[in-house]
Design an enzyme around this catalytic site. Structure first.
Site, PDB file in Angstrom:
ATOM      1  N   SER A  52       0.806  -1.223   0.000  1.00 24.56           N
ATOM      2  CA  SER A  52       0.000   0.000   0.000  1.00 24.56           C
ATOM      3  C   SER A  52       0.840   1.275   0.000  1.00 24.56           C
ATOM      4  CB  SER A  52      -0.933   0.007   1.212  1.00 24.56           C
ATOM      5  OG  SER A  52      -0.198  -0.139   2.418  1.00 24.56           O
ATOM      6  N   GLY A  90      -2.103  -4.270   1.153  1.00 32.57           N
ATOM      7  CA  GLY A  90      -2.248  -5.478   1.939  1.00 32.57           C
ATOM      8  C   GLY A  90      -1.277  -6.584   1.580  1.00 32.57           C
ATOM      9  N   ASN A 118       3.862  -5.501   6.014  1.00 33.86           N
ATOM     10  CA  ASN A 118       2.657  -6.211   6.463  1.00 33.86           C
ATOM     11  C   ASN A 118       2.999  -7.507   7.200  1.00 33.86           C
ATOM     12  OD1 ASN A 118       0.628  -4.394   5.547  1.00 33.86           O
ATOM     13  ND2 ASN A 118       0.998  -5.083   3.459  1.00 33.86           N
ATOM     14  N   ASP A 201      -5.164   6.255  10.335  1.00 32.88           N
ATOM     15  CA  ASP A 201      -4.822   4.914  10.808  1.00 32.88           C
ATOM     16  C   ASP A 201      -3.430   4.852  11.436  1.00 32.88           C
ATOM     17  OD1 ASP A 201      -3.092   5.028   8.623  1.00 32.88           O
ATOM     18  OD2 ASP A 201      -4.206   3.573   7.423  1.00 32.88           O
ATOM     19  N   HIS A 204      -0.419   4.694   7.217  1.00 31.71           N
ATOM     20  CA  HIS A 204      -0.196   5.121   5.837  1.00 31.71           C
ATOM     21  C   HIS A 204       0.097   6.622   5.753  1.00 31.71           C
ATOM     22  CE1 HIS A 204      -2.592   1.392   5.409  1.00 31.71           C
ATOM     23  NE2 HIS A 204      -1.718   1.174   4.446  1.00 31.71           N
TER      24      HIS A 204
END
Length: 226
Positions: A52, A90, A118, A201, A204
């Site tokens: 991402s 993801g 991730n 979040d 990001h």
């Protein structure tokens, strides 16, 4: 008679002028065509393969993500490189290892690998992450042995535990050493943990954060383009 001679002379001059103008225009068009052909034939591709962060998750436009900002820098310097973004939100190292062969069907000269974050956030085994990234690197080299590979280093939050944090962080310099890669020590340097540079979040980067990511990448990438 004199008037006819003058008119005839003017017509002749105009004809010569138009002829020269047409030739100059044709010559200029051919020159531009040749320049475009040369530019296309000599242009090289930089393939950004990641998650991402590469895809620009949560941004208003893909142009705000760091690969697109790299292209802007390249264009401003008139360098013969085209950026190809292959980020998937993801994506884990295992997912990337499964997807890479499809991505490598397009020509590339420089490969930027940005995966592993991730894995770390999920607490996956560092040994598996290492092997998955190593597999991707081997597949890239098998397709293009002469390509230059840039690896984006990553870190995980302290909440993952000091032992895991150290083992995870060690993945990237170890890979760079083993496979002779160009290493970005920490892609999120100056951005990770900075509230104002990250989306809600906390993971990001915002557009401003992505700009800093581009600078972090550019420090390592620019020397390879000269």
């Amino acid at each position: 008679m004199q008037i006819r001679l003058i008119i005839s002379t003017i017509v002749t001059l105009l004809s010569i002028s138009c002829s020269n103008s047409s030739k100059e225009k044709a010559s200029a068009e051919q020159e531009n065509k040749n320049e475009k052909e040369v530019s296309t034939s000599t242009r090289k591709n930089i393939l950004f393969f990641g998650n991402s962060l590469t895809a620009g998750y949560g941004l208003e436009s893909p142009e705000e993500a760091f690969p697109a900002r790299i292209q802007q820098k390249i264009d401003s310097l008139k360098l013969p490189y085209k950026v190809i973004g292959a980020g998937l939100s993801g994506e884990t190292s295992a997912g990337g290892n499964e997807r890479i062969e499809w991505v490598l069907k397009q020509p590339f000269d420089i490969f930027v690998l940005e995966l592993g974050a991730n894995d770390g956030l999920r607490g996956l085994a560092t040994e598996a992450t290492y092997q998955n990234l190593a597999s991707i690197i081997k597949k890239v080299r098998a397709i293009n042995p002469d390509c230059q590979i840039v690896l984006a280093g990553m870190m995980v939050p302290p909440s993952m535990g000091s032992t895991y944090v150290k083992k995870f962080q060690a993945i990237f310099p170890a890979l760079a050493k083993e496979y002779r890669l160009f290493l970005i020590p920490f892609l999120l340097e100056g951005v990770g943990g900075e509230v104002e540079l990250n989306q809600k979040d906390g993971i990001h980067p915002t557009s401003a954060g992505q700009k800093i990511l581009a600078e972090n990448v550019w420090k390592v990438l620019e020397p390879l383009l000269q």
